[in-house]
Write an enzyme that holds these catalytic residues in place. Structure first.
Site, short mmCIF file in Angstrom:
data_model
loop_
_atom_site.label_atom_id
_atom_site.label_comp_id
_atom_site.label_asym_id
_atom_site.label_seq_id
_atom_site.Cartn_x
_atom_site.Cartn_y
_atom_site.Cartn_z
N LYS A 113 0.85 -1.20 0.00
CA LYS A 113 0.00 0.00 0.00
C LYS A 113 0.88 1.23 0.00
CE LYS A 113 -4.42 1.16 0.45
NZ LYS A 113 -5.59 0.30 0.20
N GLY A 227 -18.48 8.08 -1.73
CA GLY A 227 -17.48 8.16 -2.81
C GLY A 227 -17.76 7.07 -3.82
#
Ligand code: GLU
Length: 423
Positions: A113, A227
């Site tokens: 990540k 979102g």
């Protein structure tokens, strides 16, 4: 209790939470102390300073990270987050969760990540492009289609992925290297269906759970976070006949006991940038109250730690779908499990995104592209199989779905580590 860190926001440290859950599951399955010791730490964490020439001619330096947690099952894989609250520990936690996520859905990838501490809404488009390219300049030696493959995450998108892929190719003598990044636009080798994949995948596993629990067809749903993932999930649920009674974004909430018209609300949000001003919204309720509403299903699609010891006692939903990563702290999770709340954990619920990222890489490698229906049906098959594995494992251990998913994932990763002779 989860550990507290001392940052200004006094939030629960997500890396401590990630390790805590790992240790709990290790205890349950009698994992060897060597494997536990190994898995607690990312294999590599890069920390970079990215100087960006701003539009006014000044230089501003942004801090960025890439954490590579585990690559026993395949190259590191995971998104890049642009957010003011990014921290090294957050990125470390997210990379560990990616390891479990890829293992749960059984795709041959590890966990990574990245993140940059930035509020992208405060940058112009050209500043954002220079920042995105600068990040790749800083980490390019550590990524690649067979090394580590970034993708979008919170506040990053297909356009940012295009700049990053382009920069990577330039730094590599312009060789086509499309598989280095996923979540690209379709014009540059992105997969059809990648944009809706997280919500689609979540809906498949939600449907599977709903069937097991015989959830009523007009159950009420609240969605925290509007979102990409949250709004698309809300829309699918609405189209399927569920009553989406509440939706919140980072500053407001829309609520209607009769159910909100989600396609209209999506349009409203596009135009006005908020949801509370939507004409159907009946009540002015503070957005953080969404986790306390009396609904059948609560979908958490915002950030980490939306439910912690501070608000867990107010939760009234029977089912929770974790579309965000790490939205429930470990102590709150234990409380909800004891209360009988059924939770579809993040590493299963939102794994549809990385699953289609994997399908995108497969298409890039063969340079042959599939129709949207083909991508969707592969995604569905993978998600349902993962759900069944997690469900059966949870039954076997008399545990919740979270532990079921962790057991499936950890066993797969540990087997690969053993086969490599690492432990
Ligand atoms: N950022 C997404 C996640 O947290 C997608 C990662 C990917 O596609 O590699 O799962």
């Amino acid at each position: 209790m989860a550990n507290q860190n001392n940052n200004l926001l006094n939030q629960i440290n997500p890396y401590h939470s990630a390790v805590e859950t790992l240790k709990d599951v290790a205890d349950l399955i009698g994992l060897s102390s060597d494997a536990l010791e190994f898995l607690q730490y990312p294999q590599k964490v890069l920390k970079v300073a990215i100087p960006v020439k701003m539009d006014d001619g000044s230089i501003k330096v942004f801090e960025g990270f890439r954490s590579q947690h585990n690559n026993a099952r395949g190259p590191y894989k995971g998104g890049i987050r642009f957010h003011p609250q990014v921290s090294e520990d957050e990125v470390k936690a997210l990379s560990m969760w990616m390891t479990w996520k890829c293992a749960v859905v059984n795709i041959p990838l590890g966990g990574g990540k990245g993140g940059i501490i930035v509020d992208p809404s405060k940058l112009s488009e050209s500043e954002l492009e220079r920042l995105s390219r600068g990040y790749i300049q800083a980490i390019h030696k550590n990524i690649g289609p067979d090394i580590d493959i970034p993708a979008p995450d919170v506040y990053t998108n297909a356009k940012i992925m295009s700049w990053m892929m382009d920069e990577y190719e330039k730094l590599n003598q312009n060789f086509y290297n499309r598989g280095v990044i996923t979540g690209k636009p379709v014009s540059l080798g992105g997969s059809l269906g990648r944009d809706t994949a997280t919500a689609d995948g979540a809906y498949y596993v939600f449907e599977a759970l709903a069937k097991k629990l015989q959830l009523k067809a007009d159950a009420t749903i609240a969605v925290q976070g509007f979102g990409n993932a949250g709004s698309i999930f809300a829309n699918i649920a609405y189209q399927k006949g569920y009553k989406v009674v509440a939706v919140s974004d980072s500053r407001s909430m829309a609520f209607s006991a009769r159910g909100l018209d989600i396609p209209e609300l999506i349009e409203h949000k596009k135009i006005h940038g908020r949801v509370d001003t939507f004409k159907e919204s009946e009540d002015q309720i503070e957005n953080k109250e969404i986790t306390s509403l009396k609904v059948d299903v609560l979908v958490l699609a915002a950030l980490e730690n939306s439910i912690t010891h501070e608000n867990v006692e107010n939760v009234q939903a029977d089912i929770i779908v974790e579309l965000a990563n790490g939205p429930i702290s470990p102590d709150a999770d234990e409380y909800l499990y004891k209360k009988g709340v059924k939770i579809i954990p993040d590493i299963l619920a939102n794994a549809g995104g990385v699953t289609v990222s994997y399908l995108e890489q497969v298409q890039n490698a063969s340079n042959y592209y599939w129709k949207a229906e083909e991508v969707k049906s592969k995604l569905k098959e993978i998600m349902i199989e993962a759900f069944d594995n997690c469900w059966e494992t949870a039954q076997e251990y008399e545990a919740g779905l979270r532990y079921g998913a962790y057991i499936v994932a950890i066993n797969r990763v540990v087997n690969a580590m053993k086969d490599r002779g690492w432990i």
